[in-house]
Motif scaffolding. Structure first.
Motif, PDB file in Angstrom:
ATOM      1  N   VAL A 144       0.848  -1.205   0.000  1.00 16.12           N
ATOM      2  CA  VAL A 144       0.000   0.000   0.000  1.00 16.12           C
ATOM      3  C   VAL A 144       0.883   1.254   0.000  1.00 16.12           C
ATOM      4  N   LEU A 145       1.943   1.214   0.798  1.00 11.60           N
ATOM      5  CA  LEU A 145       2.851   2.374   0.847  1.00 11.60           C
ATOM      6  C   LEU A 145       3.496   2.606  -0.524  1.00 11.60           C
ATOM      7  N   GLU A 146       3.912   1.521  -1.138  1.00 11.35           N
ATOM      8  CA  GLU A 146       4.572   1.628  -2.439  1.00 11.35           C
ATOM      9  C   GLU A 146       3.598   2.164  -3.503  1.00 11.35           C
ATOM     10  N   GLN A 147       2.375   1.637  -3.462  1.00 15.61           N
ATOM     11  CA  GLN A 147       1.356   2.069  -4.438  1.00 15.61           C
ATOM     12  C   GLN A 147       1.029   3.561  -4.245  1.00 15.61           C
ATOM     13  N   THR A 148       0.972   3.982  -2.990  1.00 12.96           N
ATOM     14  CA  THR A 148       0.712   5.401  -2.712  1.00 12.96           C
ATOM     15  C   THR A 148       1.799   6.251  -3.366  1.00 12.96           C
ATOM     16  N   ARG A 149       3.038   5.865  -3.127  1.00  9.59           N
ATOM     17  CA  ARG A 149       4.170   6.655  -3.674  1.00  9.59           C
ATOM     18  C   ARG A 149       4.109   6.710  -5.205  1.00  9.59           C
ATOM     19  N   THR A 150       3.975   5.512  -5.835  1.00  5.96           N
ATOM     20  CA  THR A 150       4.085   5.506  -7.300  1.00  5.96           C
ATOM     21  C   THR A 150       2.889   6.196  -7.952  1.00  5.96           C
ATOM     22  N   MET A 151       1.704   6.025  -7.373  1.00  7.18           N
ATOM     23  CA  MET A 151       0.524   6.595  -8.038  1.00  7.18           C
ATOM     24  C   MET A 151       0.395   8.100  -7.804  1.00  7.18           C
ATOM     25  N   VAL A 152       0.781   8.570  -6.622  1.00  3.96           N
ATOM     26  CA  VAL A 152       0.783  10.028  -6.425  1.00  3.96           C
ATOM     27  C   VAL A 152       1.831  10.642  -7.358  1.00  3.96           C
ATOM     28  N   SER A 153       2.985   9.977  -7.480  1.00  4.18           N
ATOM     29  CA  SER A 153       4.024  10.506  -8.397  1.00  4.18           C
ATOM     30  C   SER A 153       3.511  10.535  -9.833  1.00  4.18           C
ATOM     31  N   ARG A 154       2.757   9.503 -10.203  1.00  2.00           N
ATOM     32  CA  ARG A 154       2.241   9.466 -11.581  1.00  2.00           C
ATOM     33  C   ARG A 154       1.333  10.678 -11.820  1.00  2.00           C
ATOM     34  N   ALA A 155       0.422  10.939 -10.860  1.00  2.00           N
ATOM     35  CA  ALA A 155      -0.471  12.098 -11.007  1.00  2.00           C
ATOM     36  C   ALA A 155       0.347  13.385 -11.036  1.00  2.00           C
ATOM     37  N   LYS A 156       1.350  13.435 -10.183  1.00  2.00           N
ATOM     38  CA  LYS A 156       2.195  14.638 -10.094  1.00  2.00           C
ATOM     39  C   LYS A 156       2.935  14.891 -11.408  1.00  2.00           C
ATOM     40  N   GLY A 157       3.187  13.808 -12.145  1.00  2.00           N
ATOM     41  CA  GLY A 157       3.825  13.958 -13.451  1.00  2.00           C
ATOM     42  C   GLY A 157       2.934  14.747 -14.411  1.00  2.00           C
ATOM     43  N   TYR A 158       1.644  14.757 -14.150  1.00  2.00           N
ATOM     44  CA  TYR A 158       0.714  15.467 -15.028  1.00  2.00           C
ATOM     45  C   TYR A 158       0.452  16.907 -14.580  1.00  2.00           C
ATOM     46  N   LEU A 159       0.342  17.098 -13.260  1.00  2.00           N
ATOM     47  CA  LEU A 159      -0.038  18.433 -12.784  1.00  2.00           C
ATOM     48  C   LEU A 159       0.427  18.646 -11.352  1.00  2.00           C
ATOM     49  N   GLU A 160       0.347  19.902 -10.910  1.00  2.00           N
ATOM     50  CA  GLU A 160       0.855  20.286  -9.594  1.00  2.00           C
ATOM     51  C   GLU A 160      -0.141  19.914  -8.478  1.00  2.00           C
ATOM     52  N   ASN A 161      -1.442  20.090  -8.792  1.00  2.00           N
ATOM     53  CA  ASN A 161      -2.470  20.040  -7.750  1.00  2.00           C
ATOM     54  C   ASN A 161      -2.995  18.609  -7.570  1.00  2.00           C
ATOM     55  N   VAL A 162      -2.386  17.865  -6.641  1.00  2.00           N
ATOM     56  CA  VAL A 162      -2.764  16.462  -6.444  1.00  2.00           C
ATOM     57  C   VAL A 162      -3.269  16.262  -5.012  1.00  2.00           C
ATOM     58  N   GLU A 163      -4.433  15.649  -4.921  1.00  2.00           N
ATOM     59  CA  GLU A 163      -4.983  15.321  -3.594  1.00  2.00           C
ATOM     60  C   GLU A 163      -4.876  13.810  -3.392  1.00  2.00           C
ATOM     61  N   PHE A 164      -4.521  13.431  -2.160  1.00  2.00           N
ATOM     62  CA  PHE A 164      -4.493  11.999  -1.851  1.00  2.00           C
ATOM     63  C   PHE A 164      -5.438  11.722  -0.686  1.00  2.00           C
ATOM     64  N   SER A 165      -6.271  10.666  -0.829  1.00  2.00           N
ATOM     65  CA  SER A 165      -7.174  10.249   0.250  1.00  2.00           C
ATOM     66  C   SER A 165      -6.786   8.873   0.756  1.00  2.00           C
ATOM     67  N   ALA A 166      -6.635   8.759   2.068  1.00  2.00           N
ATOM     68  CA  ALA A 166      -6.404   7.452   2.694  1.00  2.00           C
ATOM     69  C   ALA A 166      -7.791   6.918   3.075  1.00  2.00           C
ATOM     70  N   MET A 167      -8.346   6.133   2.167  1.00  2.00           N
ATOM     71  CA  MET A 167      -9.728   5.689   2.360  1.00  2.00           C
ATOM     72  C   MET A 167      -9.884   4.883   3.652  1.00  2.00           C
ATOM     73  N   ASP A 168     -11.013   5.120   4.330  1.00  2.00           N
ATOM     74  CA  ASP A 168     -11.303   4.472   5.617  1.00  2.00           C
ATOM     75  C   ASP A 168     -10.280   4.875   6.680  1.00  2.00           C
ATOM     76  N   ALA A 169      -9.838   6.133   6.591  1.00  2.00           N
ATOM     77  CA  ALA A 169      -8.782   6.622   7.505  1.00  2.00           C
ATOM     78  C   ALA A 169      -9.180   6.481   8.973  1.00  2.00           C
ATOM     79  N   THR A 170     -10.458   6.689   9.270  1.00  2.00           N
ATOM     80  CA  THR A 170     -10.861   6.698  10.694  1.00  2.00           C
ATOM     81  C   THR A 170     -10.852   5.298  11.304  1.00  2.00           C
ATOM     82  N   ARG A 171     -10.726   4.248  10.483  1.00  2.00           N
ATOM     83  CA  ARG A 171     -10.605   2.893  11.038  1.00  2.00           C
ATOM     84  C   ARG A 171      -9.193   2.342  10.750  1.00  2.00           C
ATOM     85  N   THR A 172      -8.281   3.260  10.470  1.00  2.00           N
ATOM     86  CA  THR A 172      -6.901   2.844  10.154  1.00  2.00           C
ATOM     87  C   THR A 172      -6.048   2.941  11.414  1.00  2.00           C
ATOM     88  N   ASP A 173      -5.103   2.017  11.573  1.00  2.00           N
ATOM     89  CA  ASP A 173      -4.129   2.120  12.659  1.00  2.00           C
ATOM     90  C   ASP A 173      -3.418   3.466  12.492  1.00  2.00           C
TER      91      ASP A 173
END
Ligand code: KIV
Ligand code: ZN
Length: 503
Positions: free
Chosen positions: A117-146
């Motif tokens: 999950v950590l690796e996927q977060t890094r690579t996919m946010v970077s992929r979006a960042k390759g297109y544009l500056e304004n990137v939002e990331f959501s950690a889905m189900d954050a309130t039930r996350t450790d």
């Protein structure tokens, strides 16, 4: 004063509400209204979900200039590429990448390890960042996350270029003070958090979405994700009008400002309700029919003496005209146009003329025409879908004992006049069967509701229906003083939407 960014997801999470399917034109109409309302970010859709969704986001991105336009994407290359294609022409485009972070989601749904999950977060946010500056990331189900893992995920997302990190309460599970503690933990333990805006996205499963969103403002949150009328998955999302009006009304507590032009709130609420076919409950805060209505004698007495005795907000602050004058049979075009303007409509001369003709027709049947009547009339005249079939005439005979029988006359796609008749279990069934004989599109009626627009025996009836065909749902609405005519119009509206979607 710190500004709170209003991120509206009516067209994405809101549209995920059961039965709230919007066509492209309707999405564009809502986006225009959100821009007028001065929403900061419009999440216009989920481009990978369907070609229609992608096209709607693209058209909105091309047209809207005053708000940032965002497209949602799973943390998958094809989603991110589709989101970019859809938003790239926007003045301020944004891609919103999401990935689950809770153990429940990771092990049961994603079937991955935390490292993956950590690796996927890094690579996919970077992929979006390759297109544009304004990137939002959501950690889905954050309130039930450790929390410790959540800190790692957010750190990785910001490291990879996320400029906004969103903390969704995906299943509406948290409570205000617990949520505030979680945000405090993020601020303290995510080393690069100062490089991103913290956002929240709360669902309403326990009825706490608005309370949870407001509770975290003093803890560093500067973006709230919300929807008009609180529509959204299951019990919905935090309601935009409640958030904005709470911040505005309690300036003594919330030292924050939003960009929203609150005088457009009522009109936006009506538009979203009308186009999605999702009624607003009468006691809904801010925009419900009873929100500014005083029933008990003591309250009425107080309000007459001094409005603020029982009103914490001025109805005009949300754009409720609150006009003392009602229109009637003798009112002229000028007075009618003035009232339309006061209600926030800017119509072409042709549209005013059509609405005025319908108003005169109604005034013959109903003594006093209220603002709600006018809204229903205008909505009826301006139904956004272009009609392939138009209802010219409907007649029924029914009673007890009798066999309900209906005859209908329609104009068809080439302007030809079509007529037929049918019998049914009741007058509406008979009308729908007669229409089916002419239009011949297989479908199933899944919902039918009728409500009166105003009080009184001469009130207009507003019919909302849903039909299903090939697994897709279509809403139809109709209004008239005769509820059989309103029902026929609602059915024609739903059928025309179905036909236009197929085309
Ligand atoms: O509820 C949720 O978690 C979402 C995400 C896509 C932000 O809608
Ligand atoms: Zn959501």
């Amino acid at each position: 004063m710190d500004k709170i960014i209003i991120f509206d997801t009516t067209l994405r999470d809101g549209e995920q509400s059961a039965g709230a399917a919007l066509n492209i034109e309707e999405k564009i109409e809502i986006a225009r209204q959100l821009e007028k309302l001065r929403v900061d970010v419009i999440e216009a859709g989920f481009p990978i979900a369907s070609p229609g969704d992608k096209e709607a986001v693209r058209r909105i991105a091309q047209e809207i200039r005053g708000s940032s336009i965002c497209g949602l994407a799973r943390a998958q290359p094809q989603d991110i590429d589709a989101a970019w294609e859809a938003v790239r022409e926007a003045h301020h485009p944004r891609i919103h990448v999401f990935l689950s972070s809770s153990e429940i989601h990771i092990s049961h749904q994603l079937r991955k390890t935390r490292e993956q999950v950590l690796e996927q977060t890094r690579t996919m946010v970077s992929r979006a960042k390759g297109y544009l500056e304004n990137v939002e990331f959501s950690a889905m189900d954050a309130t039930r996350t450790d929390p410790e893992f959540l800190y790692q995920v957010l750190t990785a997302a910001i490291e990879a270029g996320a400029t906004t990190v969103n903390i969704p309460d995906t299943v509406g599970y948290t409570i205000p003070w617990e949520f505030a503690k979680l945000i405090d933990g993020i601020v303290e333990n995510v080393p690069n958090i100062h490089r991103a805006i913290i956002s929240v996205h709360c669902h309403n499963d326990l009825g706490l979405a608005v309370a949870n969103s407001l509770a975290v403002l003093d803890h560093g949150v500067r973006q709230i994700e919300c929807t008009v009328n609180g529509i959204g998955e299951r019990a919905g999302n935090a309601s935009m009008e409640e958030i904005v009006m709470a911040i505005k009304t309690r300036q003594d507590l919330f030292k924050y400002a939003t960009n929203i032009d609150t005088t457009g709130i009522y009109k936006t609420s009506r538009m979203v309700s009308e186009l999605t076919g999702m009624s607003v409950q009468p006691n809904k805060a801010i925009v419900g029919a009873n929100a500014f209505r005083h029933e008990s004698g003591i309250h009425q007495d107080g309000v007459i003496k001094e409005r603020t005795t029982y009103e914490i907000m001025d109805p005009s602050s949300i754009g409720l005209a609150g006009s003392a004058l009602s229109l009637g049979k003798l009112s002229g075009r000028h007075a009618f146009r003035k009232r339309l303007e006061a209600l926030g409509y800017t119509l072409s001369d042709d549209d005013v003329n059509r609405a005025f003709a319908a108003f005169k027709d109604l005034a013959d049947k109903k003594k006093e025409i209220t603002d709600r009547d006018i809204e229903a009339l205008v909505a009826e005249e301006l139904r956004t879908v272009s009609e392939m079939y138009h209802l010219e005439q409907v007649q029924v005979s029914c009673g007890d004992p009798s066999i309900p029988t209906a005859s209908v006359r329609l104009t068809g796609p080439n302007g030809q006049l079509l007529s037929d008749a049918a019998q049914g279990t009741g007058p509406v069934d008979a009308v729908y069967k007669a229409i089916n004989r002419l239009v011949q599109v297989p479908n199933r009626l899944t919902e039918f509701s009728v409500k009166s627009v105003t009080a009184g025996i001469d009130a207009m009836g507003e019919v909302t229906i849903r039909i299903e065909s090939d697994g897709k749902g279509y809403v139809g609405r109709g209004a008239h003083t005769d509820i059989i005519v309103a029902s026929a119009r609602a059915y024609m509206n739903a059928l025309n939407r179905l036909l236009s979607a197929r085309k």
